[in-house]
Design a protein around this motif. Structure first.
Motif, PDB file in Angstrom:
ATOM      1  N   VAL A 158     -24.400   0.638  46.879  1.00 20.62           N
ATOM      2  CA  VAL A 158     -23.428   0.367  45.676  1.00 20.62           C
ATOM      3  C   VAL A 158     -23.500  -0.798  45.225  1.00 20.62           C
ATOM      4  O   VAL A 158     -23.677  -1.151  44.075  1.00 20.62           O
ATOM      5  CB  VAL A 158     -21.817   0.706  46.475  1.00 20.62           C
ATOM      6  CG1 VAL A 158     -20.883   0.013  45.560  1.00 20.62           C
ATOM      7  CG2 VAL A 158     -21.794   2.030  46.706  1.00 20.62           C
ATOM      8  N   ALA A 159     -24.069  -1.883  46.051  1.00 25.03           N
ATOM      9  CA  ALA A 159     -24.440  -3.261  45.744  1.00 25.03           C
ATOM     10  C   ALA A 159     -25.599  -3.371  44.558  1.00 25.03           C
ATOM     11  O   ALA A 159     -25.496  -3.633  43.557  1.00 25.03           O
ATOM     12  CB  ALA A 159     -24.754  -4.268  46.629  1.00 25.03           C
ATOM     13  N   HIS A 160     -26.566  -2.478  44.876  1.00 23.89           N
ATOM     14  CA  HIS A 160     -27.588  -2.103  44.051  1.00 23.89           C
ATOM     15  C   HIS A 160     -27.179  -1.458  42.702  1.00 23.89           C
ATOM     16  O   HIS A 160     -27.557  -1.975  41.737  1.00 23.89           O
ATOM     17  CB  HIS A 160     -28.607  -1.108  44.537  1.00 23.89           C
ATOM     18  CG  HIS A 160     -29.677  -0.601  43.711  1.00 23.89           C
ATOM     19  ND1 HIS A 160     -30.921  -1.328  43.134  1.00 23.89           N
ATOM     20  CD2 HIS A 160     -29.579   0.685  43.027  1.00 23.89           C
ATOM     21  CE1 HIS A 160     -31.232  -0.385  42.225  1.00 23.89           C
ATOM     22  NE2 HIS A 160     -30.682   0.740  42.320  1.00 23.89           N
ATOM     23  N   LEU A 161     -26.469  -0.459  42.533  1.00 31.02           N
ATOM     24  CA  LEU A 161     -25.970   0.292  41.499  1.00 31.02           C
ATOM     25  C   LEU A 161     -24.923  -0.984  40.734  1.00 31.02           C
ATOM     26  O   LEU A 161     -25.113  -1.025  39.521  1.00 31.02           O
ATOM     27  CB  LEU A 161     -24.902   1.239  41.718  1.00 31.02           C
ATOM     28  CG  LEU A 161     -25.733   2.406  42.317  1.00 31.02           C
ATOM     29  CD1 LEU A 161     -24.828   3.640  42.787  1.00 31.02           C
ATOM     30  CD2 LEU A 161     -26.663   2.966  41.214  1.00 31.02           C
ATOM     31  N   ALA A 162     -24.082  -1.682  41.271  1.00 31.22           N
ATOM     32  CA  ALA A 162     -23.413  -2.846  40.364  1.00 31.22           C
ATOM     33  C   ALA A 162     -24.433  -3.760  39.935  1.00 31.22           C
ATOM     34  O   ALA A 162     -24.335  -4.048  38.565  1.00 31.22           O
ATOM     35  CB  ALA A 162     -22.357  -3.343  41.399  1.00 31.22           C
ATOM     36  N   ASN A 219     -27.497  -3.445  38.980  1.00 28.21           N
ATOM     37  CA  ASN A 219     -28.030  -2.859  37.930  1.00 28.21           C
ATOM     38  C   ASN A 219     -27.369  -2.666  36.785  1.00 28.21           C
ATOM     39  O   ASN A 219     -27.898  -2.687  35.739  1.00 28.21           O
ATOM     40  CB  ASN A 219     -28.742  -1.439  38.509  1.00 28.21           C
ATOM     41  CG  ASN A 219     -29.712  -0.764  37.482  1.00 28.21           C
ATOM     42  OD1 ASN A 219     -30.768  -1.313  37.362  1.00 28.21           O
ATOM     43  ND2 ASN A 219     -29.344   0.158  36.880  1.00 28.21           N
ATOM     44  N   ASP A 220     -26.000  -2.278  36.991  1.00 33.91           N
ATOM     45  CA  ASP A 220     -25.226  -2.162  35.902  1.00 33.91           C
ATOM     46  C   ASP A 220     -25.186  -3.404  34.936  1.00 33.91           C
ATOM     47  O   ASP A 220     -25.115  -3.333  33.708  1.00 33.91           O
ATOM     48  CB  ASP A 220     -23.557  -1.734  36.293  1.00 33.91           C
ATOM     49  CG  ASP A 220     -23.708  -0.380  36.691  1.00 33.91           C
ATOM     50  OD1 ASP A 220     -24.320   0.444  36.519  1.00 33.91           O
ATOM     51  OD2 ASP A 220     -22.430  -0.140  37.189  1.00 33.91           O
ATOM     52  N   TYR A 222     -36.346  -4.680  30.044  1.00 35.99           N
ATOM     53  CA  TYR A 222     -35.499  -4.083  31.203  1.00 35.99           C
ATOM     54  C   TYR A 222     -36.350  -3.731  32.369  1.00 35.99           C
ATOM     55  O   TYR A 222     -37.172  -2.844  32.306  1.00 35.99           O
ATOM     56  CB  TYR A 222     -34.717  -3.055  30.735  1.00 35.99           C
ATOM     57  CG  TYR A 222     -34.104  -2.245  31.708  1.00 35.99           C
ATOM     58  CD1 TYR A 222     -32.968  -2.569  32.652  1.00 35.99           C
ATOM     59  CD2 TYR A 222     -34.460  -1.011  32.576  1.00 35.99           C
ATOM     60  CE1 TYR A 222     -32.398  -2.121  33.448  1.00 35.99           C
ATOM     61  CE2 TYR A 222     -33.859  -0.275  33.464  1.00 35.99           C
ATOM     62  CZ  TYR A 222     -32.747  -0.917  34.194  1.00 35.99           C
ATOM     63  OH  TYR A 222     -32.132  -0.504  35.015  1.00 35.99           O
ATOM     64  N   TYR A 223     -35.842  -4.451  33.356  1.00 35.68           N
ATOM     65  CA  TYR A 223     -36.664  -3.962  34.707  1.00 35.68           C
ATOM     66  C   TYR A 223     -35.519  -3.681  35.804  1.00 35.68           C
ATOM     67  O   TYR A 223     -34.458  -4.336  35.823  1.00 35.68           O
ATOM     68  CB  TYR A 223     -37.199  -5.374  35.444  1.00 35.68           C
ATOM     69  CG  TYR A 223     -38.215  -6.065  34.548  1.00 35.68           C
ATOM     70  CD1 TYR A 223     -39.628  -5.798  34.865  1.00 35.68           C
ATOM     71  CD2 TYR A 223     -38.070  -6.979  33.568  1.00 35.68           C
ATOM     72  CE1 TYR A 223     -40.561  -6.475  34.092  1.00 35.68           C
ATOM     73  CE2 TYR A 223     -39.088  -7.341  32.879  1.00 35.68           C
ATOM     74  CZ  TYR A 223     -40.402  -7.222  32.962  1.00 35.68           C
ATOM     75  OH  TYR A 223     -41.415  -7.749  32.616  1.00 35.68           O
ATOM     76  N   ASP A 224     -35.827  -2.468  36.362  1.00 34.80           N
ATOM     77  CA  ASP A 224     -34.960  -1.758  37.299  1.00 34.80           C
ATOM     78  C   ASP A 224     -34.598  -2.714  38.333  1.00 34.80           C
ATOM     79  O   ASP A 224     -35.832  -3.576  38.622  1.00 34.80           O
ATOM     80  CB  ASP A 224     -35.209  -0.354  37.460  1.00 34.80           C
ATOM     81  CG  ASP A 224     -36.387  -0.263  38.552  1.00 34.80           C
ATOM     82  OD1 ASP A 224     -37.179  -1.238  38.659  1.00 34.80           O
ATOM     83  OD2 ASP A 224     -36.500   0.795  39.342  1.00 34.80           O
ATOM     84  N   LEU A 225     -33.792  -2.645  39.477  1.00 36.91           N
ATOM     85  CA  LEU A 225     -33.493  -3.478  40.389  1.00 36.91           C
ATOM     86  C   LEU A 225     -34.048  -2.876  41.753  1.00 36.91           C
ATOM     87  O   LEU A 225     -33.780  -3.198  42.915  1.00 36.91           O
ATOM     88  CB  LEU A 225     -31.988  -3.801  40.456  1.00 36.91           C
ATOM     89  CG  LEU A 225     -31.887  -4.780  39.361  1.00 36.91           C
ATOM     90  CD1 LEU A 225     -30.229  -5.044  39.259  1.00 36.91           C
ATOM     91  CD2 LEU A 225     -32.465  -6.276  39.230  1.00 36.91           C
ATOM     92  N   ALA A 226     -34.959  -2.066  41.765  1.00 37.85           N
ATOM     93  CA  ALA A 226     -35.493  -1.477  43.009  1.00 37.85           C
ATOM     94  C   ALA A 226     -36.163  -2.608  43.893  1.00 37.85           C
ATOM     95  O   ALA A 226     -36.259  -2.532  45.124  1.00 37.85           O
ATOM     96  CB  ALA A 226     -36.626  -0.610  42.696  1.00 37.85           C
ATOM     97  N   GLY A 227     -36.343  -3.682  43.401  1.00 34.25           N
ATOM     98  CA  GLY A 227     -37.145  -5.075  43.867  1.00 34.25           C
ATOM     99  C   GLY A 227     -36.128  -5.714  44.532  1.00 34.25           C
ATOM    100  O   GLY A 227     -36.475  -6.802  45.272  1.00 34.25           O
TER     101      GLY A 227
END
Length: 153
Positions: free
Chosen positions: A36-40, A42-43, A61-66
């Motif tokens: 949930v922290a990752h999704l927030a 990333n939003d 835009y870089y996703d936050l998988a890292g």
């Protein structure tokens, strides 16, 4: 741009979060709070990108998988755990949805995009911002919803 599918995807994820009952994540996997922290987080980045598109400004835009687990854990602690994170995700997703509703023709604006969803999706090229939002809707959010489901005790 119609945000209906994105709105439904967030609703599904939030329903999963609200259902609760999550166990401890197996080694190497994110726990419910971290997801949930990752999704927030990333939003927030997606909202910044959408604001840039609306302003006609360049954005990569870089996703936050890292994002590392300590950062996700710090956000979870700051929010007071899963309930606070759910509240944050509701706010960040609503902000993104509001911005997406304003996109109109700007949704076709190319944005330098760097995404990694395991081995299923790798993007390192400019994409129309609408396509990135579609990938978030159809791939990213469902992936994390499924992870939450597997964590249910």
């Amino acid at each position: 741009m119609d945000s209906g599918a994105l709105r439904r995807a967030y609703s599904d994820v939030l329903a999963e979060v609200d259902a609760g009952g999550f166990g401890v994540a197996p080694a190497g996997m994110l726990g419910a709070e971290q997801i949930v922290a990752h999704l927030a987080a990333n939003d927030e980045v997606m909202s910044e990108a959408t604001e840039a598109v609306l302003a006609g400004a360049p954005f990569a835009y870089y996703d936050l998988a890292g994002v590392h687990r300590p950062e996700l854990d710090a956000l979870a602690a700051e929010c007071g755990g899963l309930d606070g994170l759910a509240t944050l995700l509701r706010a960040t997703s609503q902000k993104l949805l509001t911005l997406v509703d304003r996109l109109g023709p700007a949704a076709d604006t190319p944005v330098e995009t760097h995404l990694r969803e395991g081995f299923d999706l790798v993007v390192d090229e400019p994409l129309p911002w609408a396509r990135v939002i579609d990938l978030h809707t159809r791939v990213h959010l469902p992936k994390h919803q499924a992870q939450l489901q597997t964590l249910r005790r």
